[in-house]
Scaffold this motif. Sequence first.
Motif, PDB file in Angstrom:
ATOM      1  N   LYS A   1       0.705  -1.099  -0.105  1.00  0.00           N
ATOM      2  CA  LYS A   1       0.055  -0.095   0.071  1.00  0.00           C
ATOM      3  C   LYS A   1       0.948   1.468   0.169  1.00  0.00           C
ATOM      4  N   LEU A   2       2.040   1.233   0.842  1.00  0.00           N
ATOM      5  CA  LEU A   2       2.860   2.442   0.708  1.00  0.00           C
ATOM      6  C   LEU A   2       3.563   2.446  -0.620  1.00  0.00           C
ATOM      7  N   VAL A   3       3.931   1.734  -1.394  1.00  0.00           N
ATOM      8  CA  VAL A   3       4.421   1.948  -2.464  1.00  0.00           C
ATOM      9  C   VAL A   3       3.523   2.381  -3.375  1.00  0.00           C
ATOM     10  N   GLU A   4       2.420   1.923  -3.489  1.00  0.00           N
ATOM     11  CA  GLU A   4       1.203   2.409  -4.557  1.00  0.00           C
ATOM     12  C   GLU A   4       1.074   3.757  -4.102  1.00  0.00           C
ATOM     13  N   ALA A   5       0.863   3.989  -2.788  1.00  0.00           N
ATOM     14  CA  ALA A   5       0.647   5.547  -2.319  1.00  0.00           C
ATOM     15  C   ALA A   5       1.509   6.517  -2.908  1.00  0.00           C
ATOM     16  N   MET A   6       2.870   6.128  -2.827  1.00  0.00           N
ATOM     17  CA  MET A   6       3.823   6.958  -3.179  1.00  0.00           C
ATOM     18  C   MET A   6       3.801   7.190  -4.721  1.00  0.00           C
ATOM     19  N   LYS A   7       3.410   6.111  -5.448  1.00  0.00           N
ATOM     20  CA  LYS A   7       3.293   6.386  -6.883  1.00  0.00           C
ATOM     21  C   LYS A   7       2.214   7.499  -7.418  1.00  0.00           C
ATOM     22  N   ILE A   8       1.007   7.328  -6.260  1.00  0.00           N
ATOM     23  CA  ILE A   8      -0.009   8.405  -6.690  1.00  0.00           C
ATOM     24  C   ILE A   8       0.287   9.615  -6.283  1.00  0.00           C
ATOM     25  N   VAL A   9       0.839   9.777  -4.908  1.00  0.00           N
ATOM     26  CA  VAL A   9       0.807  11.025  -4.654  1.00  0.00           C
ATOM     27  C   VAL A   9       2.187  11.920  -4.966  1.00  0.00           C
ATOM     28  N   HIS A  10       3.393  11.293  -5.042  1.00  0.00           N
ATOM     29  CA  HIS A  10       4.547  11.938  -5.312  1.00  0.00           C
ATOM     30  C   HIS A  10       5.373  11.388  -6.438  1.00  0.00           C
ATOM     31  N   LYS A  11       6.068  12.408  -6.911  1.00  0.00           N
ATOM     32  CA  LYS A  11       7.251  12.082  -7.991  1.00  0.00           C
ATOM     33  C   LYS A  11       8.195  11.163  -7.312  1.00  0.00           C
ATOM     34  N   THR A  12       8.727  10.523  -7.701  1.00  0.00           N
ATOM     35  CA  THR A  12       9.923   9.388  -7.005  1.00  0.00           C
ATOM     36  C   THR A  12      11.305   9.668  -7.922  1.00  0.00           C
ATOM     37  N   ALA A  13      11.543  10.202  -8.666  1.00  0.00           N
ATOM     38  CA  ALA A  13      12.777  10.423  -9.397  1.00  0.00           C
ATOM     39  C   ALA A  13      12.745  11.764 -10.123  1.00  0.00           C
ATOM     40  N   TYR A  14      13.752  12.467 -10.306  1.00  0.00           N
ATOM     41  CA  TYR A  14      13.996  13.874 -10.906  1.00  0.00           C
ATOM     42  C   TYR A  14      15.436  13.637 -11.936  1.00  0.00           C
ATOM     43  N   TRP A  15      15.145  13.968 -13.368  1.00  0.00           N
ATOM     44  CA  TRP A  15      16.417  13.632 -14.147  1.00  0.00           C
ATOM     45  C   TRP A  15      16.415  14.760 -15.113  1.00  0.00           C
ATOM     46  N   GLY A  16      17.462  15.075 -15.504  1.00  0.00           N
ATOM     47  CA  GLY A  16      17.698  16.206 -16.810  1.00  0.00           C
ATOM     48  C   GLY A  16      18.674  15.540 -17.679  1.00  0.00           C
ATOM     49  N   GLN A  17      18.808  16.107 -19.041  1.00  0.00           N
ATOM     50  CA  GLN A  17      19.375  15.607 -20.124  1.00  0.00           C
ATOM     51  C   GLN A  17      20.688  16.530 -20.100  1.00  0.00           C
ATOM     52  N   LEU A  18      21.585  15.822 -20.428  1.00  0.00           N
ATOM     53  CA  LEU A  18      23.037  16.317 -20.520  1.00  0.00           C
ATOM     54  C   LEU A  18      23.791  15.840 -22.125  1.00  0.00           C
ATOM     55  N   THR A  19      24.695  16.164 -22.369  1.00  0.00           N
ATOM     56  CA  THR A  19      25.336  15.448 -23.706  1.00  0.00           C
ATOM     57  C   THR A  19      26.893  15.196 -23.222  1.00  0.00           C
ATOM     58  N   LEU A  20      27.315  13.969 -24.020  1.00  0.00           N
ATOM     59  CA  LEU A  20      28.796  13.734 -23.920  1.00  0.00           C
ATOM     60  C   LEU A  20      29.344  13.559 -25.203  1.00  0.00           C
ATOM     61  N   GLY A  21      30.387  13.882 -25.491  1.00  0.00           N
ATOM     62  CA  GLY A  21      31.220  13.643 -26.638  1.00  0.00           C
ATOM     63  C   GLY A  21      31.117  14.823 -27.630  1.00  0.00           C
TER      64      GLY A  21
ATOM     65  N   ASP B   1      12.983  16.469 -15.472  1.00  0.00           N
ATOM     66  CA  ASP B   1      11.656  15.867 -15.775  1.00  0.00           C
ATOM     67  C   ASP B   1      11.594  14.901 -14.422  1.00  0.00           C
ATOM     68  N   ALA B   2      10.223  14.602 -14.127  1.00  0.00           N
ATOM     69  CA  ALA B   2       9.985  13.763 -12.962  1.00  0.00           C
ATOM     70  C   ALA B   2       8.940  12.896 -13.336  1.00  0.00           C
ATOM     71  N   GLY B   3       9.115  11.787 -12.512  1.00  0.00           N
ATOM     72  CA  GLY B   3       8.069  10.736 -12.527  1.00  0.00           C
ATOM     73  C   GLY B   3       8.257   9.548 -11.399  1.00  0.00           C
ATOM     74  N   ALA B   4       7.825   8.541 -11.857  1.00  0.00           N
ATOM     75  CA  ALA B   4       7.843   7.258 -10.925  1.00  0.00           C
ATOM     76  C   ALA B   4       8.734   6.441 -11.887  1.00  0.00           C
ATOM     77  N   ILE B   5       9.366   5.646 -10.853  1.00  0.00           N
ATOM     78  CA  ILE B   5      10.205   4.633 -11.372  1.00  0.00           C
ATOM     79  C   ILE B   5       9.676   3.156 -12.124  1.00  0.00           C
ATOM     80  N   GLY B   6      10.107   2.965 -13.174  1.00  0.00           N
ATOM     81  CA  GLY B   6       9.572   1.648 -14.266  1.00  0.00           C
ATOM     82  C   GLY B   6       8.635   2.151 -14.950  1.00  0.00           C
ATOM     83  N   GLY B   7       7.943   1.455 -15.572  1.00  0.00           N
ATOM     84  CA  GLY B   7       6.785   1.685 -16.422  1.00  0.00           C
ATOM     85  C   GLY B   7       6.890   2.188 -17.735  1.00  0.00           C
ATOM     86  N   ALA B   8       6.206   3.267 -18.151  1.00  0.00           N
ATOM     87  CA  ALA B   8       6.081   3.749 -19.568  1.00  0.00           C
ATOM     88  C   ALA B   8       7.265   4.653 -19.599  1.00  0.00           C
ATOM     89  N   GLN B   9       7.860   5.331 -18.402  1.00  0.00           N
ATOM     90  CA  GLN B   9       8.664   6.599 -18.195  1.00  0.00           C
ATOM     91  C   GLN B   9      10.051   6.108 -18.573  1.00  0.00           C
TER      92      GLN B   9
END
Length: 489
Positions: free
Chosen positions: A57-77, A423-431
């Motif tokens: 239940k806690l795992v599912e609550a976190m997915k619904i209520v809050h973002k669980t990861a934040y990431w941005g884009q950079l470049t290499l090379g 960008d922000a979202g949950a871990i796994g799935g379509a993102q």
Amino acid sequence: MKLTVALLLAALAALEPADAVSWSLRSSRQGTHVTRRHEALLFARTSARWNAKASSKLVEAMKIVHKTAYWGQLTLGTPPQPLKVIFDTGSGNLIVPAAGCTESGCAPHRKYNSEASSTASLVTNERGESSSDITFGTGEITGDFYKDNLCISEKLCFDVNFIAADSMSTQPFSMVPFDGIMGMGFEDLSMGAGFNIVDDLQNRMHVPRGGGQFSFYMTDGEDSEVTFGGYRAERLASDIVWALVTAQSWWQIAIDDITFNNQPKGLCNGQCQVAVDTGTSMLTGPSEMVDKLQSMVNAKDDCSNFHELPTLGFQIGSMVLNLRPDDYMEKSAAGCFFSLMALDVSGPKGPIFIFGDPFLRRFVTIYDRSKPAVGFAVARHTGTDEASASEVIARIGGDLPSATSSSSKSEAANPFAVSLHLDAGAIGGAQAAAAPTTPPVPTPMPAWRARLEQARERSRLWREGSFVQKPRQHAESELFSVKLHRERK
């Protein structure tokens, strides 16, 4: 984010027999110039202190209520290769998947192709090591050291040393929505001199002032960002409270006590330590302290006393950084759950609290390498005014101690700072991060790579007992170990 994967595992762990697990350094690649490290916070496991139903239940609550990861884009090379990374103040290395990685942990992600970059080169650290093995709380990677051009924006480019991973474990890397990790901790966490991004920013960021600072503004909306070279004053709803770093490894500070409704509870005696960690999706603390706080808060699973719960504060000198019940509780149709989780870190750095995303959504955090210190200001969200901000950061009397200071939110704001959208979202799935549609063209294995593969094979045979001579060991001593206590409630 590290703890999101751990939460998914915690529900299963509650069904398993009680035991204790310690993580140690891997023994692969022995006989080669390899550095080994254990990242205690990144993808750390937490204590499973609920039954399986409550954990789920806690795992599912976190997915619904809050973002669980934040990431941005950079470049290499050169030409630039785009990659998505999490910016993690709890680790110290830039790690990206290499084009040659065919394992399932790499499969969903964009990969760095050194053969396609005219500025790429293999490098070694000051100890002559050219590759690394890193174990995490869950998962592991192996990779080689490269140097190439990094661009965070058109205005912020410089050469960096980093790890191109040719092996990434299925868990957790196949589940994460980003390609790699940009560690923004201190050099103590890096693979050696010249591998620390924070030092690179301070030394090579050409802005009139603020080159040694970066800051995070995180929300549950679409406007999260990381700013290099200072902070954006319009994101702050209060003045800044500064706390000096007590140990230059994680961004670690001291807190004097824990408060309920601004009343100190005498739980720390000035001895509590906190790591401010942008790569962790939850709040954690020593198991003994978490148990005590959970009992004192006394939140009902059915949310019947939610509106009576106190503010939970962390005292720094005469200032208190407060979390409201909706910051430290997870509330959904599944019920209410205390979101401060147990994580025991042993050794010289523990015990320690970890301030992850719930804390970082309430406060803008500013990291100043030159002092070094961490600054906290109330984040300006919709509806935040001076009155509500004064309730989040409160003064409880007395003067600020020498390890703490305060400054106006506009005092050091840098108009030349560079901000990057997160960008922000949950871990796994379509993102999950999208892999390039066209795989890189295979290239012949160079001689150095063939020798390295031979060394790996000898190491594997040795571990299986099929190799007579034990290879030499070049491992670093492990700084600490994290123990997982899986208990039935």
